[in-house]
Design an enzyme around this catalytic site. Structure first.
Site, PDB file in Angstrom:
ATOM      1  N   GLU A  56       0.704  -1.245  -0.193  1.00 43.50           N
ATOM      2  CA  GLU A  56       0.246  -0.048   0.014  1.00 43.50           C
ATOM      3  C   GLU A  56       1.147   1.787  -0.045  1.00 43.50           C
ATOM      4  O   GLU A  56       0.280   2.121  -0.239  1.00 43.50           O
ATOM      5  CB  GLU A  56      -0.764   0.151   1.151  1.00 43.50           C
ATOM      6  CG  GLU A  56      -2.324  -0.902   0.716  1.00 43.50           C
ATOM      7  CD  GLU A  56      -2.980  -1.002   0.151  1.00 43.50           C
ATOM      8  OE1 GLU A  56      -2.881   0.503  -0.297  1.00 43.50           O
ATOM      9  OE2 GLU A  56      -3.911  -1.448  -0.271  1.00 43.50           O
TER      10      GLU A  56
ATOM     11  N   GLU B 228       8.134 -21.977   6.662  1.00 46.75           N
ATOM     12  CA  GLU B 228       8.356 -21.488   8.141  1.00 46.75           C
ATOM     13  C   GLU B 228       8.917 -22.234   8.973  1.00 46.75           C
ATOM     14  O   GLU B 228       9.410 -21.579  10.140  1.00 46.75           O
ATOM     15  CB  GLU B 228       6.926 -20.665   9.156  1.00 46.75           C
ATOM     16  CG  GLU B 228       5.814 -22.088   9.852  1.00 46.75           C
ATOM     17  CD  GLU B 228       4.849 -21.727  10.801  1.00 46.75           C
ATOM     18  OE1 GLU B 228       5.322 -21.731  11.783  1.00 46.75           O
ATOM     19  OE2 GLU B 228       4.217 -20.722  10.316  1.00 46.75           O
TER      20      GLU B 228
END
Length: 270
Positions: free
Chosen positions: A78, A109
């Protein structure tokens, strides 16, 4: 037991009416901003350390897995349209790579060395800041990433929702927004995710303001990527200059940003 894994304060959820479920979720959500309020002092210290580093050409890099990784990518993605900055000023990295944004990548992960490899794909800059995001504070991908970053002299920080986590011990600035048990036990996409999103909003917004990417309260460098944003920019120019709508819009489109358009207008008035 980790706070994020502790048992919900509610039980027999399947027996609750819809309105009761929604009210209880909302009641829990109201605890989140209060938890974030408690960590504002450490967020402030982090921002004050990040800004001069970015002024010297450093980047802000988020690393995370699962929901935490996706939130980092959301915040990073953004920044270019909102503040008109290059795409690599703020970078979001997720365990498992971009395909993990939509679908979980098994065991990604758990690789403690991969995050540093992912960071190095963007090149090494001694002024970079690495922020590890992990609700649990125990994700190997994230812990390994910040450990390697710190070893190489980079500024490091973390956003977790457990106190005294392994991740917190490996960074310069540990942000621990402890929001308590989730409504659905262990579902950290809920309160923990909301807390992480709030903290990320605060970090990136404050950094961009201090880097001069906001004037007054306006996004003067925003990208004009759709009709809504062109109209918003036009309105900003009308407010700043007193021009009529058609002239303001024409000036905006010719100059490419609110900042440049208003600067051009006032340079011609002198």
């Amino acid at each position: 037991m980790k706070v994020t894994e502790s048992t919900s304060l509610y039980d027999n959820l399947e027996r609750m009416e819809v309105i009761e479920l929604l009210q209880n979720i909302n009641q829990e959500d109201q605890k989140v901003p209060l938890a974030v309020k408690e960590v504002i002092p450490i967020i402030a210290k982090l921002v004050e350390a990040v800004v001069p580093r970015m002024e010297r050409g450093g980047r802000l890099i988020y690393i995370g897995a699962g929901t935490s990784g996706r939130l980092g990518i959301l915040d990073a993605s953004e920044c270019p349209p909102t503040y008109g900055v290059p795409f690599d000023w703020v970078i979001g990295l997720i365990a498992g790579g971009d395909k993990a944004i939509r679908k979980a990548v098994e065991n990604a992960e758990d690789d403690s060395e991969q995050a540093w490899k992912d960071i190095l794909e963007y090149g090494f800059n001694v002024d970079d800041t690495i922020i590890g995001i992990a609700a649990s504070g125990s994700t190997p991908y994230v812990i390994g990433g910040v450990k390697n970053a710190r070893k190489n002299g980079l500024l490091t920080a973390s956003i977790t929702c457990n106190p005294n986590s392994l991740l917190s011990k490996e960074v310069d600035y540990a942000i621990e927004a402890v929001v308590g048990p989730e409504f659905v036990t262990g579902s950290t996409r809920m309160k923990a995710g909301t807390a992480q999103k709030l903290v990320l909003n605060m970090i990136s917004t404050t950094v961009m303001i201090k880097l001069g990417r906001v004037k007054g309260n306006k996004m003067v460098d925003m990208q004009l990527s759709n009709a809504k944003l062109v109209q918003r920019g036009t309105n900003m120019i009308m407010e700043a200059t007193g021009l009529d709508e058609a002239t303001a819009k024409s000036l905006l489109l010719s100059e490419g940003s609110v900042r440049k358009a208003t600067a051009y207008f006032y340079s011609k008035k002198q």
